[in-house]
Design an enzyme around this catalytic site. Structure first.
Site, mmCIF file in Angstrom:
data_model
loop_
_atom_site.group_PDB
_atom_site.id
_atom_site.type_symbol
_atom_site.label_atom_id
_atom_site.label_comp_id
_atom_site.label_asym_id
_atom_site.label_seq_id
_atom_site.Cartn_x
_atom_site.Cartn_y
_atom_site.Cartn_z
ATOM 1 N N ASP A 431 0.832 -1.208 0.000
ATOM 2 C CA ASP A 431 0.000 0.000 0.000
ATOM 3 C C ASP A 431 0.867 1.258 0.000
ATOM 4 O O ASP A 431 2.071 1.208 0.289
ATOM 5 C CB ASP A 431 -0.905 -0.030 1.241
ATOM 6 C CG ASP A 431 -2.249 0.640 1.000
ATOM 7 O OD1 ASP A 431 -2.336 1.486 0.093
ATOM 8 O OD2 ASP A 431 -3.195 0.332 1.742
ATOM 9 N N ASP A 496 -10.774 2.029 -3.303
ATOM 10 C CA ASP A 496 -11.256 1.758 -1.948
ATOM 11 C C ASP A 496 -12.778 1.748 -1.907
ATOM 12 O O ASP A 496 -13.366 1.350 -0.901
ATOM 13 C CB ASP A 496 -10.726 2.810 -0.969
ATOM 14 C CG ASP A 496 -9.415 2.371 -0.335
ATOM 15 O OD1 ASP A 496 -9.016 1.211 -0.544
ATOM 16 O OD2 ASP A 496 -8.784 3.190 0.354
HETATM 17 C C1 GLA Z 1 -5.754 1.938 2.266
HETATM 18 C C2 GLA Z 1 -6.142 0.794 1.362
HETATM 19 C C3 GLA Z 1 -7.210 -0.039 2.039
HETATM 20 C C4 GLA Z 1 -6.684 -0.548 3.360
HETATM 21 C C5 GLA Z 1 -6.223 0.614 4.208
HETATM 22 C C6 GLA Z 1 -5.524 0.125 5.463
HETATM 23 O O1 GLA Z 1 -6.794 2.841 2.409
HETATM 24 O O2 GLA Z 1 -6.564 1.262 0.128
HETATM 25 O O3 GLA Z 1 -7.608 -1.102 1.220
HETATM 26 O O4 GLA Z 1 -5.626 -1.450 3.122
HETATM 27 O O5 GLA Z 1 -5.324 1.453 3.518
HETATM 28 O O6 GLA Z 1 -5.104 1.168 6.241
#
Ligand code: GLA
Length: 701
Positions: A431, A496
């Site tokens: 990420d 997301d």
């Molecule tokens: C980001 C990612 C999510 C999740 C969060 C965790 O927003 O896109 O899918 O993994 O971080 O903090």
């Protein structure tokens, strides 16, 4: 006149002429190559603005200051001197599909290599290497990776914009006289300025993309004769790229291709580097984020894994929250040690439980980041990118580590390596949850360009040490999706936002350049955590089913009915994924009146997913005309199966009922010309139709 240099043998080729002095002239692009003929011996430019010697304007990577008055694609200087570059004396070397044009500028003491490759998928790619052959530093202000040409006349550019949770929104602009430009300064591909465009002229349509995850720019400039040069390349901060004597700048790669099918073929056939050399069937994933957030409880996670295995899920991904003291997003990034409060015996019991159930285990990292509240920051506050004297700017309460420093990269590698070496991990969700700001190194200089390359180097190092591990590229959802990232990763977290209605547009946009099996798409809980909408399981599942399917909820919270429905959709995905993800099989149509249609087709089976976004405006939907990529299989077909068993129609005629019940056989040719008369779906609902060749027997036509 010198010979014509042709790159690419097919319908999408590039023909160039190399002048004695000046940049390679583009004779044709995006069409079959042209051959030498007297027409090309005629100078194509007449006097421009009264100058006595005309300078051609349709050239690769034009430089300024010597009679080309458009946007220079290469620019730099030596403390103000040598502000003009003019390459010439071109030498060509060719090896298979790769052509390198090498030009020199003896005055500014520069050398430029333009590498152009014709790919089997039909794409052309271009990249530049600029070398300082002088004694003094050369400050490179700009060096685009490549230039492509659009013809004169009305041209539209399709671009993709958005925000967190709403990526890949398609936009169209008509090109005018001025420059069209899109620049990203966020240090990642970003949610709002995706480095991919489609250029649509009257008789030529093609896509372009820059394979790079850092700052980038795409510029479309109108030439003196009304054509358009499309430049793609990296964007530097002031003074960011200073080349010492003998040093080179190597650009990312810019790609152009005729259509989505060619881009997908390239990603599948050339770009992706799978563990073991080929893609395994894309495993159904359970991602723990929305079902647990930071609340990791071993008993519950184990029970969720057991429930997931029963549902047919094949990969369990432990998201954020397993390390440091990470109870919320304000702390612990950088402290990549397993949280002993949540996992007193380490992660092993959970990993063993998951793998014991026959599932793969995946784990979340955000290597590039540090929270000021962390052990790492306490020990090494100087490891974060910053600019002396300037206040730090937190985003999601985090800062960015300077990965260009070997000690920082070594630390991160050691931490990731420890988790991977001590557990049966087959997948990393990598990420990256903030934009780069104050991206200065200890020397006070901008670090965007080197940071992006250092991230790639760390990924490459992790992959080399753990070649069996797949990586997902996530950046607050779809903030880092590009062919540079995809060269070293295997899946992207598309967004997301898991709301199926929003996903219709997000996935449609992302699919233009990325094949469906690479786009993560998850079935999440109701009400949706991002939008609060409530959708049926059928709608949520069918919107996700053709992509890389996942589940993002706590399976222990499902009702019996939901569990059996979810099981059915997972089984259906497994039955159809071979087709959904087969090279050349997938297609998608332009939505009409809120109706989205996509799917995949082979000689044995055609799968259509029909989803209605907003309520239709029309009284009834137009018959669904199947595209050529589907009708090419010919013959008579019937609808074999419909999912869900009872789609939500606004109304359905008797004939339509018979069609959906498989009682009507029809020719694919007719389904292409006249179309399938499908009933109108309710808004925010979908159905999946499986078509099979008609085997004869009773059929009411
Ligand atoms: C980001 C990612 C999510 C999740 C969060 C965790 O927003 O896109 O899918 O993994 O971080 O903090």
């Amino acid at each position: 006149m010198s010979d014509i240099v042709t790159i690419g043998a097919g319908a999408f080729a590039l023909s160039l002429r190399l002048p004695d002095l000046g940049m390679p002239e583009i004779l044709s692009f995006g069409q079959p190559a042209v051959s030498a003929e007297p027409l090309f011996d005629i100078e194509r430019s007449s006097r421009v603005n009264g100058m006595d010697i005309a300078v051609p304007s349709a050239v690769l990577l034009p430089t300024g200051g010597m009679g080309f008055f458009g946007w220079p694609a290469i620019a730099g200087h030596r403390q103000g001197r040598d502000f003009v570059a003019q390459f010439g004396a071109w030498r060509i070397s060719r090896e298979d599909a790769r052509t390198v044009l090498l030009g020199t500028d003896p005055v500014a003491k520069l050398e430029l290599a333009i590498e152009i490759t014709a790919h089997a998928s039909g794409l052309l790619s271009m990249a530049t290497t600029l070398t300082n052959r002088g004694e003094s530093d050369y400050q490179l202000d700009r060096c685009m990776a490549g230039t492509f040409l659009a013809p004169q006349g009305a041209v539209e550019v399709m671009s993709f914009t958005g925000i967190w949770g709403r990526e890949f929104q398609t936009r169209r602009d008509a090109l005018g006289n001025g420059i069209w430009s899109q620049e990203s300064r966020r240090g990642r591909t970003s949610h709002d300025r995706f480095p991919m465009l489609f250029i649509e002229g009257a008789d030529l349509r093609f896509g372009v993309t820059l394979g790079f995850s850092g700052n980038h720019q795409m510029v479309i400039d109108r030439t003196d004769d009304g054509q358009r040069l499309i430049h793609l390349g990296e964007l530097f901060e002031p003074g960011e790229m200073i080349l010492g004597a003998g040093q080179s700048y190597q650009s990312p790669v810019a790609y152009a291709g005729p259509d989505t099918a060619a881009f997908h073929a390239f990603v599948r056939g050339e770009l992706l580097d799978w563990p073991g050399g080929h893609m395994s069937p894309r495993p159904v994933t359970l991602n723990t984020w929305e079902g647990n957030y930071f609340d990791h409880r071993m008993d519950s996670l184990k029970a969720q894994a057991t429930a997931a295995a029963e549902l047919g899920i094949e990969r369990f991904v432990l998201d954020d929250g397993w390390f440091g003291k990470r109870d919320d997003d304000t702390t612990s990034l950088g402290d990549w040690d397993i949280d002993a409060r949540k996992y007193p015996e380490g992660l092993k019991p959970l990993v063993d439980h998951v793998t014991g159930l026959g599932m793969q285990f995946g784990i979340w990292f955000e290597p590039e980041m540090v929270n000021p509240v962390s052990e790492l920051y306490k020990a090494h506050p100087d490891w974060a990118l910053s600019i002396e004297g300037r206040p730090i700017l937190e985003s999601r309460t985090q800062l960015v580590l300077d990965l260009t420093r070997p000690e920082v990269s070594d630390y991160l590698f050691a931490k990731i390596d420890a988790v991977l070496s001590n557990h049966a991990v087959s997948y990393i969700k990598w990420d990256m949850n903030r934009d780069l700001t104050h991206a200065g190194g200890l020397d006070g200089k901008a670090k965007f360009a080197t940071q992006t390359r250092a991230v790639y180097a760390l990924m490459d190092r992790v992959r080399a040490a753990h070649p069996q591990v797949e990586i997902e590229s996530c950046a607050s959802g779809g903030g880092r999706i590009d062919y540079g990232a995809l060269k070293r990763t295997h899946r992207v977290w598309t967004s997301d936002c898991t709301d199926a209605l929003e996903r219709l547009e997000i996935q449609r946009g992302a699919s233009r350049f990325v094949p469906p099996e690479i786009l993560g798409s998850h079935i999440s809980a109701v009400p949706n955590h991002q939008t609060g909408r409530r959708h049926t399981l059928a709608f949520r599942a069918l919107v996700a089913i053709a992509y890389h399917l996942g589940v993002e909820l706590n399976p222990l919270e499902l009702s019996e009915d939901e569990r059996s429905d979810l099981k059915l959709y997972i089984e259906t995905y497994k039955r159809l994924r071979g087709l959904f993800h087969a090279p050349g099989a997938n297609f998608q149509l332009e939505p009409v009146d809120g109706r989205y249609v996509w799917g995949a087709a082979s000689a044995e089976k055609i799968v259509l997913i029909v989803a209605q976004g907003p309520q239709m405006v029309g009284e009834q939907p137009a018959p669904l005309r199947l595209p050529d990529s589907v009708t090419r299989f010919g013959g008579d077909w019937t609808i074999e199966r419909v999912l869900p068993a009872e789609p939500e129609f606004i109304r359905i005629s008797e004939g339509q009922k018979r069609l959906l019940a498989g009682e009507v056989s029809f020719s694919l040719a007719a389904a292409g010309r006249a179309g399938l008369p499908l009933p109108m779906l309710k808004p925010e609902s979908a159905m999946l139709l499986e078509l099979t060749p008609f085997k004869g027997g009773k059929s009411h036509g």
